[in-house]
Scaffold this motif. Structure first.
Motif, PDB file in Angstrom:
ATOM      1  N   GLU C  73       0.837  -1.217   0.000  1.00  0.00           N
ATOM      2  CA  GLU C  73       0.000   0.000   0.000  1.00  0.00           C
ATOM      3  C   GLU C  73       0.866   1.258   0.000  1.00  0.00           C
ATOM      4  O   GLU C  73       0.541   2.251  -0.643  1.00  0.00           O
ATOM      5  CB  GLU C  73      -0.923   0.012   1.226  1.00  0.00           C
ATOM      6  CG  GLU C  73      -2.138  -0.887   1.080  1.00  0.00           C
ATOM      7  CD  GLU C  73      -3.064  -0.805   2.291  1.00  0.00           C
ATOM      8  OE1 GLU C  73      -3.168   0.296   2.892  1.00  0.00           O
ATOM      9  OE2 GLU C  73      -3.667  -1.835   2.642  1.00  0.00           O
ATOM     10  N   ARG C  74       1.965   1.192   0.749  1.00  0.00           N
ATOM     11  CA  ARG C  74       2.861   2.340   0.817  1.00  0.00           C
ATOM     12  C   ARG C  74       3.440   2.648  -0.574  1.00  0.00           C
ATOM     13  O   ARG C  74       3.452   3.792  -1.004  1.00  0.00           O
ATOM     14  CB  ARG C  74       4.002   2.059   1.803  1.00  0.00           C
ATOM     15  CG  ARG C  74       4.773   3.318   2.171  1.00  0.00           C
ATOM     16  CD  ARG C  74       6.026   3.062   3.027  1.00  0.00           C
ATOM     17  NE  ARG C  74       5.900   2.075   4.064  1.00  0.00           N
ATOM     18  CZ  ARG C  74       5.264   2.245   5.235  1.00  0.00           C
ATOM     19  NH1 ARG C  74       4.680   3.394   5.488  1.00  0.00           N
ATOM     20  NH2 ARG C  74       5.211   1.281   6.114  1.00  0.00           N
ATOM     21  N   GLN C  75       3.886   1.576  -1.252  1.00  0.00           N
ATOM     22  CA  GLN C  75       4.457   1.779  -2.595  1.00  0.00           C
ATOM     23  C   GLN C  75       3.376   2.299  -3.547  1.00  0.00           C
ATOM     24  O   GLN C  75       3.642   3.201  -4.353  1.00  0.00           O
ATOM     25  CB  GLN C  75       5.056   0.461  -3.124  1.00  0.00           C
ATOM     26  CG  GLN C  75       5.809   0.623  -4.439  1.00  0.00           C
ATOM     27  CD  GLN C  75       7.064   1.478  -4.278  1.00  0.00           C
ATOM     28  OE1 GLN C  75       7.960   1.157  -3.506  1.00  0.00           O
ATOM     29  NE2 GLN C  75       7.139   2.600  -4.995  1.00  0.00           N
ATOM     30  N   ARG C  76       2.155   1.781  -3.446  1.00  0.00           N
ATOM     31  CA  ARG C  76       1.079   2.240  -4.338  1.00  0.00           C
ATOM     32  C   ARG C  76       0.764   3.723  -4.066  1.00  0.00           C
ATOM     33  O   ARG C  76       0.595   4.509  -4.991  1.00  0.00           O
ATOM     34  CB  ARG C  76      -0.180   1.385  -4.167  1.00  0.00           C
ATOM     35  CG  ARG C  76      -1.189   1.655  -5.267  1.00  0.00           C
ATOM     36  CD  ARG C  76      -2.332   0.648  -5.283  1.00  0.00           C
ATOM     37  NE  ARG C  76      -3.085   0.662  -4.032  1.00  0.00           N
ATOM     38  CZ  ARG C  76      -3.232  -0.391  -3.223  1.00  0.00           C
ATOM     39  NH1 ARG C  76      -2.709  -1.557  -3.535  1.00  0.00           N
ATOM     40  NH2 ARG C  76      -3.922  -0.293  -2.107  1.00  0.00           N
ATOM     41  N   GLY C  77       0.691   4.071  -2.787  1.00  0.00           N
ATOM     42  CA  GLY C  77       0.430   5.466  -2.428  1.00  0.00           C
ATOM     43  C   GLY C  77       1.511   6.399  -2.975  1.00  0.00           C
ATOM     44  O   GLY C  77       1.220   7.494  -3.467  1.00  0.00           O
ATOM     45  N   ALA C  78       2.767   5.944  -2.903  1.00  0.00           N
ATOM     46  CA  ALA C  78       3.888   6.754  -3.408  1.00  0.00           C
ATOM     47  C   ALA C  78       3.801   6.875  -4.929  1.00  0.00           C
ATOM     48  O   ALA C  78       4.019   7.958  -5.483  1.00  0.00           O
ATOM     49  CB  ALA C  78       5.217   6.134  -2.991  1.00  0.00           C
ATOM     50  N   ASP C  79       3.467   5.780  -5.600  1.00  0.00           N
ATOM     51  CA  ASP C  79       3.371   5.808  -7.074  1.00  0.00           C
ATOM     52  C   ASP C  79       2.278   6.784  -7.523  1.00  0.00           C
ATOM     53  O   ASP C  79       2.445   7.496  -8.509  1.00  0.00           O
ATOM     54  CB  ASP C  79       3.086   4.400  -7.618  1.00  0.00           C
ATOM     55  CG  ASP C  79       4.290   3.468  -7.424  1.00  0.00           C
ATOM     56  OD1 ASP C  79       5.399   3.970  -7.129  1.00  0.00           O
ATOM     57  OD2 ASP C  79       4.111   2.243  -7.541  1.00  0.00           O
ATOM     58  N   GLU C  80       1.159   6.821  -6.786  1.00  0.00           N
ATOM     59  CA  GLU C  80       0.084   7.769  -7.119  1.00  0.00           C
ATOM     60  C   GLU C  80       0.566   9.214  -6.953  1.00  0.00           C
ATOM     61  O   GLU C  80       0.259  10.081  -7.763  1.00  0.00           O
ATOM     62  CB  GLU C  80      -1.145   7.525  -6.225  1.00  0.00           C
ATOM     63  CG  GLU C  80      -1.908   6.253  -6.581  1.00  0.00           C
ATOM     64  CD  GLU C  80      -3.042   5.963  -5.579  1.00  0.00           C
ATOM     65  OE1 GLU C  80      -3.834   5.045  -5.854  1.00  0.00           O
ATOM     66  OE2 GLU C  80      -3.096   6.634  -4.526  1.00  0.00           O
ATOM     67  N   LEU C  81       1.351   9.447  -5.885  1.00  0.00           N
ATOM     68  CA  LEU C  81       1.865  10.801  -5.647  1.00  0.00           C
ATOM     69  C   LEU C  81       2.846  11.212  -6.749  1.00  0.00           C
ATOM     70  O   LEU C  81       2.857  12.368  -7.191  1.00  0.00           O
ATOM     71  CB  LEU C  81       2.540  10.862  -4.268  1.00  0.00           C
ATOM     72  CG  LEU C  81       2.918  12.258  -3.757  1.00  0.00           C
ATOM     73  CD1 LEU C  81       1.707  13.182  -3.726  1.00  0.00           C
ATOM     74  CD2 LEU C  81       3.537  12.168  -2.361  1.00  0.00           C
TER      75      LEU C  81
END
Lengths: 90, 90, 90, 90
Positions: C73-81
């Motif tokens: 989830e952390r990586q996905r959140g960062a990719d969205e940012l």
């Protein structure tokens, strides 16, 4: 950019200061400064580039639009400025 | 900016290209190119600086937030990024 | 945007203020205010939109990256940012 | 902004579309859409505001500088535009 010798000297000095700021980014990368510090240096170049852009647009407006030698030159100077405005605000 | 040697080399090359673009502005002023041409060169530096900023923010997010070694480091990395975001969007 | 009820109320109030500022531009056009005044109103909306963007990015960074429930989830959140950063700095 | 009735109608329609886009952000917050989607809507308002700014600056340049009725009015129109340029590029 043949406005005046005085303006040219001032603009060239401004561009050289920006060149110095870009060199500072390279040295910061070499010295392995923290990200936040490097980003601060990059932000200062961005501010200086924006200032240079405003200066150039103002000079263009004054010399090639307001003080243009004919109606045709005035319109051409304005059309060139419109192109620049669109580039910056697209 | 101690992420990886590979990234450092790539970032340094990117900053040197920007230095070359700034030199081109100085030469354009010397050669008395038209305002519109000089402004085009300045706009290309602005684009390159924005690209460098995005690259640095992405690296910071990845190495100092996503892959931070502890909760405290992660929060500190995020707080630093917030400072940068505010600088760019104020 | 399911962070917290409190944040949602604050963000909604912020967006409503921006809606009010946009209405002020329409009224200024109707009232045939001068260009410079209209442009000043438009600049204030731009500032408010930048502030809202910074606020949303900061919340996303905090809730979907720093406090993410898992590494994935952390990586996905960062990719969205990263996508958002690229949109703003392209 | 007393340029022409036609322009006024076009500009008003443009501002109303922006008002609709701002309402969409509020609805997205209410519907608890994801951050990335909300930020995308906010980015589209920012783009529309930049487009409106360019349009207003171009009209000002044409009507209050190029087609100004006297040298004094032309200089005043240009000075107003310089103020706007500085606001956007500071």
């Amino acid at each position: 950019m043949s406005h005046t010798i005085q303006n040219k000297t001032k603009l060239t000095a401004r561009v050289r200061r920006i060149a110095g700021q870009v060199d500072a980014i390279e040295r910061a990368l070499e010295a392995e400064l923290g990200c936040a510090d490097v980003l601060q240096l990059v932000a200062s170049v961005r501010g200086a580039i924006n200032g240079l852009t405003a200066e150039l647009m103002e000079e263009h407006l004054q010399y090639h639009v307001v003080e243009a030698g004919s109606e045709a030159e005035r319109q051409r100077g304005a059309d060139e400025l419109v192109e620049v405005i669109r580039t910056y605000l697209k």
